[in-house]
Scaffold this motif. Structure first.
Motif, PDB file in Angstrom:
ATOM      1  N   GLU A  30       0.806  -1.221   0.000  1.00 46.16           N
ATOM      2  CA  GLU A  30       0.000   0.000   0.000  1.00 46.16           C
ATOM      3  C   GLU A  30       0.836   1.266   0.000  1.00 46.16           C
ATOM      4  O   GLU A  30       0.342   2.349  -0.338  1.00 46.16           O
ATOM      5  N   ASP A  31       2.105   1.160   0.362  1.00 49.79           N
ATOM      6  CA  ASP A  31       2.982   2.331   0.356  1.00 49.79           C
ATOM      7  C   ASP A  31       3.660   2.541  -0.997  1.00 49.79           C
ATOM      8  O   ASP A  31       4.471   3.459  -1.147  1.00 49.79           O
ATOM      9  N   GLY A  32       3.344   1.703  -1.961  1.00 51.37           N
ATOM     10  CA  GLY A  32       4.001   1.800  -3.254  1.00 51.37           C
ATOM     11  C   GLY A  32       5.380   1.198  -3.269  1.00 51.37           C
ATOM     12  O   GLY A  32       6.153   1.420  -4.198  1.00 51.37           O
ATOM     13  N   LEU A  33       5.725   0.454  -2.220  1.00 53.91           N
ATOM     14  CA  LEU A  33       7.023  -0.207  -2.120  1.00 53.91           C
ATOM     15  C   LEU A  33       6.815  -1.708  -2.060  1.00 53.91           C
ATOM     16  O   LEU A  33       5.712  -2.190  -1.809  1.00 53.91           O
ATOM     17  N   MET A  34       7.895  -2.438  -2.247  1.00 54.76           N
ATOM     18  CA  MET A  34       7.818  -3.886  -2.151  1.00 54.76           C
ATOM     19  C   MET A  34       8.354  -4.338  -0.809  1.00 54.76           C
ATOM     20  O   MET A  34       9.409  -3.881  -0.368  1.00 54.76           O
ATOM     21  N   ASP A  35       7.621  -5.241  -0.145  1.00 54.33           N
ATOM     22  CA  ASP A  35       8.088  -5.836   1.101  1.00 54.33           C
ATOM     23  C   ASP A  35       9.130  -6.900   0.799  1.00 54.33           C
ATOM     24  O   ASP A  35       8.880  -7.831   0.027  1.00 54.33           O
ATOM     25  N   MET A  36      10.304  -6.776   1.422  1.00 54.02           N
ATOM     26  CA  MET A  36      11.341  -7.780   1.259  1.00 54.02           C
ATOM     27  C   MET A  36      12.009  -8.018   2.610  1.00 54.02           C
ATOM     28  O   MET A  36      12.022  -7.145   3.475  1.00 54.02           O
ATOM     29  N   GLY A  37      12.539  -9.221   2.787  1.00 57.69           N
ATOM     30  CA  GLY A  37      13.239  -9.548   4.013  1.00 57.69           C
ATOM     31  C   GLY A  37      14.716  -9.262   3.940  1.00 57.69           C
ATOM     32  O   GLY A  37      15.476  -9.624   4.841  1.00 57.69           O
ATOM     33  N   PHE A  38      15.145  -8.621   2.851  1.00 53.54           N
ATOM     34  CA  PHE A  38      16.565  -8.346   2.643  1.00 53.54           C
ATOM     35  C   PHE A  38      16.697  -7.178   1.682  1.00 53.54           C
ATOM     36  O   PHE A  38      15.791  -6.912   0.887  1.00 53.54           O
ATOM     37  N   ALA A  39      17.809  -6.473   1.764  1.00 51.53           N
ATOM     38  CA  ALA A  39      18.085  -5.373   0.833  1.00 51.53           C
ATOM     39  C   ALA A  39      19.055  -5.880  -0.213  1.00 51.53           C
ATOM     40  O   ALA A  39      20.270  -5.756  -0.095  1.00 51.53           O
ATOM     41  N   SER A  40      18.530  -6.495  -1.258  1.00 54.86           N
ATOM     42  CA  SER A  40      19.365  -7.120  -2.283  1.00 54.86           C
ATOM     43  C   SER A  40      18.865  -6.725  -3.658  1.00 54.86           C
ATOM     44  O   SER A  40      17.659  -6.599  -3.876  1.00 54.86           O
ATOM     45  N   ALA A  41      19.800  -6.512  -4.587  1.00 53.37           N
ATOM     46  CA  ALA A  41      19.457  -6.063  -5.932  1.00 53.37           C
ATOM     47  C   ALA A  41      19.734  -7.153  -6.960  1.00 53.37           C
ATOM     48  O   ALA A  41      20.453  -8.117  -6.702  1.00 53.37           O
ATOM     49  N   ASN A  42      19.140  -6.986  -8.134  1.00 48.65           N
ATOM     50  CA  ASN A  42      19.404  -7.876  -9.254  1.00 48.65           C
ATOM     51  C   ASN A  42      20.658  -7.431  -9.991  1.00 48.65           C
ATOM     52  O   ASN A  42      20.992  -6.241 -10.009  1.00 48.65           O
ATOM     53  N   GLU A  43      21.339  -8.384 -10.620  1.00 48.92           N
ATOM     54  CA  GLU A  43      22.558  -8.047 -11.345  1.00 48.92           C
ATOM     55  C   GLU A  43      22.719  -8.970 -12.547  1.00 48.92           C
ATOM     56  O   GLU A  43      22.547 -10.188 -12.439  1.00 48.92           O
ATOM     57  N   TRP A  44      23.036  -8.376 -13.706  1.00 42.84           N
ATOM     58  CA  TRP A  44      23.308  -9.135 -14.923  1.00 42.84           C
ATOM     59  C   TRP A  44      24.616  -8.639 -15.518  1.00 42.84           C
ATOM     60  O   TRP A  44      24.860  -7.443 -15.596  1.00 42.84           O
ATOM     61  N   ASP A  45      25.444  -9.572 -15.971  1.00 44.12           N
ATOM     62  CA  ASP A  45      26.717  -9.208 -16.592  1.00 44.12           C
ATOM     63  C   ASP A  45      26.925 -10.153 -17.775  1.00 44.12           C
ATOM     64  O   ASP A  45      27.207 -11.333 -17.585  1.00 44.12           O
ATOM     65  N   HIS A  46      26.747  -9.642 -19.001  1.00 41.46           N
ATOM     66  CA  HIS A  46      26.822 -10.454 -20.206  1.00 41.46           C
ATOM     67  C   HIS A  46      28.004 -10.011 -21.055  1.00 41.46           C
ATOM     68  O   HIS A  46      28.222  -8.814 -21.251  1.00 41.46           O
ATOM     69  N   ASN A  47      28.775 -10.980 -21.572  1.00 37.55           N
ATOM     70  CA  ASN A  47      29.985 -10.656 -22.337  1.00 37.55           C
ATOM     71  C   ASN A  47      30.089 -11.518 -23.587  1.00 37.55           C
ATOM     72  O   ASN A  47      29.807 -12.722 -23.555  1.00 37.55           O
ATOM     73  N   VAL A  48      30.501 -10.902 -24.683  1.00 34.84           N
ATOM     74  CA  VAL A  48      30.797 -11.599 -25.934  1.00 34.84           C
ATOM     75  C   VAL A  48      32.146 -11.109 -26.428  1.00 34.84           C
ATOM     76  O   VAL A  48      32.365  -9.894 -26.537  1.00 34.84           O
ATOM     77  N   SER A  49      33.066 -12.019 -26.746  1.00 36.42           N
ATOM     78  CA  SER A  49      34.398 -11.641 -27.222  1.00 36.42           C
ATOM     79  C   SER A  49      34.866 -12.630 -28.285  1.00 36.42           C
ATOM     80  O   SER A  49      34.293 -13.713 -28.440  1.00 36.42           O
ATOM     81  N   ILE A  50      35.906 -12.255 -29.005  1.00 32.44           N
ATOM     82  CA  ILE A  50      36.478 -13.146 -30.014  1.00 32.44           C
ATOM     83  C   ILE A  50      37.350 -14.186 -29.323  1.00 32.44           C
ATOM     84  O   ILE A  50      38.215 -13.857 -28.519  1.00 32.44           O
TER      85      ILE A  50
END
Length: 311
Positions: free
Chosen positions: A158-178
Motif C-alpha cells: 500500500e505504500d508503493g514499495l515492495m516488502d522484502m526480508g533483505f536489501a538485495s538487488a538484481n545483477e546481470w553481466d553479459h559478455n561476448v568476445s572473439i
C-alpha cells in the motif's frame, strides 16, 4: 607474426598461424573499451554498455513474533552490463549476418530453429520493426525488460514499495568476445553472470559458439560431429575430465555424464566441450571444459567441418 597499428585503439598484434588446420589469425587486444579487434576476415569494435535502476524497498524484519514487524526503507540498485562486439569491416554479407546475430543476442532473443542467415535475418527483421536495430538499442530493450523486477507493480504494498526480508538487488553481466577466427570460421566466447535478488548465488555461464563464415550459419552438434561417432567422442571427453579433475573429485560418475548441452566450439588446437554449472557436478565444481585435439577428433568430424578447418 605480423604487427598492425590501428589508429582507433592501442597496438594490436595480428598472429598468423599455419599448419594442418589452415591459416588462422587472432588478435591480442589492449584493455581499452575503444579498442578494435582484428583478424584476417573481420574487424570488430568493442561495445561496452551499462544500465542501472535505483528504487526503494521496504525491508521487513520477520524474525520477531509480534506484528506489525519493524522495517526500514532502503534503496537498492539493479545493474545490467553488456560487453559485446560490432563487426565494422569484412565481407558485407558476413558482417551483416554476424551483426544481426549479435543484436539478437544483446536483446536476449534466443532462436529455437537453426541460426542460419535466413532465420537470423527473419528474427532480426521482427526486432527491427520494434525499433531495435543494433546492439546498443537491443541492450536498452533487454535491460529495460529486466531492471527493477523486484519493484514490479503487482508486488507493491500500500505504500508503493515492495516488502522484502533483505536489501538485495538484481545483477546481470553479459559478455561476448572473439575466441578464435580463420577465413572460414569464427568462434565467439559468451560468458556472464545473472543474479536474482535474494538468491544464494548467481548463475554463471562460459562457452564458445562457432560460426561457419562460408555458409553463414551457427554450427551445432549435427554440423560438427558425425552421429555415429558421438559415443567415442564422449569417452574421450570423460577421460579428459577425469584426468583434469580426478576420478574421486566432485565429478558425477562416468555413466551419468553426457556430452554438454552447449554445442561444441572449434578453436586452434581442437574441438572444445564446455559444461554449465551443475551439469556434471555441484556448483563448486565450476564449469568444466575440455579440448580434444583435431588429430583425435578427425575420424568423427563431418566432411563439411573438416573442409572448413582445412583438415
Amino acid at each position: 607474426m605480423k604487427a598492425l597499428k590501428w589508429t582507433a585503439g592501442a597496438l594490436l598484434m595480428l598472429m598468423a598461424c599455419t599448419g594442418n588446420k589452415g591459416a588462422t589469425a587472432e588478435a591480442a587486444v589492449a584493455d581499452d573499451s575503444a579498442a578494435v579487434q582484428v583478424s584476417d576476415t573481420l574487424v570488430f569494435e568493442n561495445v561496452d554498455l551499462v544500465d542501472s535502476l535505483a528504487y526503494k524497498i521496504k525491508v521487513v524484519d520477520y524474525s520477531g513474533d509480534e506484528e506489525p514487524y519493524p522495517y526500514t526503507i532502503e534503496t537498492v540498485t539493479d545493474y545490467y552490463r553488456l560487453s559485446t562486439l560490432k563487426a565494422v569491416a569484412g565481407k558485407p554479407k558476413v558482417v551483416e549476418f554476424i551483426n544481426q546475430w549479435l543484436t539478437l543476442s544483446a536483446a536476449g532473443e534466443y532462436m529455437e530453429e537453426p541460426a542460419t542467415a535466413e532465420n537470423v535475418a527473419k528474427h532480426y527483421a521482427q526486432l527491427k520493426k520494434e525499433g531495435y536495430v543494433d546492439v546498443r538499442s537491443a541492450f536498452k530493450r533487454a535491460s529495460g525488460a529486466s531492471l527493477g523486477e523486484n519493484a514490479s507493480e503487482d508486488e507493491e504494498n500500500e505504500d508503493g514499495l515492495m516488502d522484502m526480508g533483505f536489501a538485495s538487488a538484481n545483477e546481470w553481466d553479459h559478455n561476448v568476445s572473439i575466441h578464435w577466427q580463420t577465413p572460414t570460421l569464427l568462434t565467439l566466447w559468451k560468458s556472464g553472470y545473472d543474479y536474482s535478488a535474494g538468491a544464494a548465488h548467481g548463475m554463471p555461464w562460459d562457452f564458445g559458439v562457432t560460426f561457419d563464415l562460408k555458409n553463414l550459419r551457427l554450427l551445432t552438434y549435427d554440423d560438427i560431429l558425425k552421429k555415429e561417432g558421438r559415443k567415442a567422442v564422449l569417452k574421450m571427453v570423460i577421460a579428459e575430465l577425469q584426468d583434469e579433475y580426478g576420478e574421486d573429485d566432485m565429478l558425477n560418475a562416468p555413466e551419468d555424464i553426457e556430452l554438454p548441452a552447449n554445442d561444441p566450439a572449434l578453436e586452434a588446437e581442437g574441438v572444445r566441450f564446455d559444461y554449465g554449472a551443475y551439469e556434471i557436478g555441484p556448483y563448486a565444481l565450476g564449469m568444466p571444459g575440455v579440448v580434444i585435439p583435431y588429430e583425435k577428433m578427425k575420424p568423427y568430424l563431418t566432411d563439411e567441418v573438416k573442409e572448413l578447418l582445412g583438415l
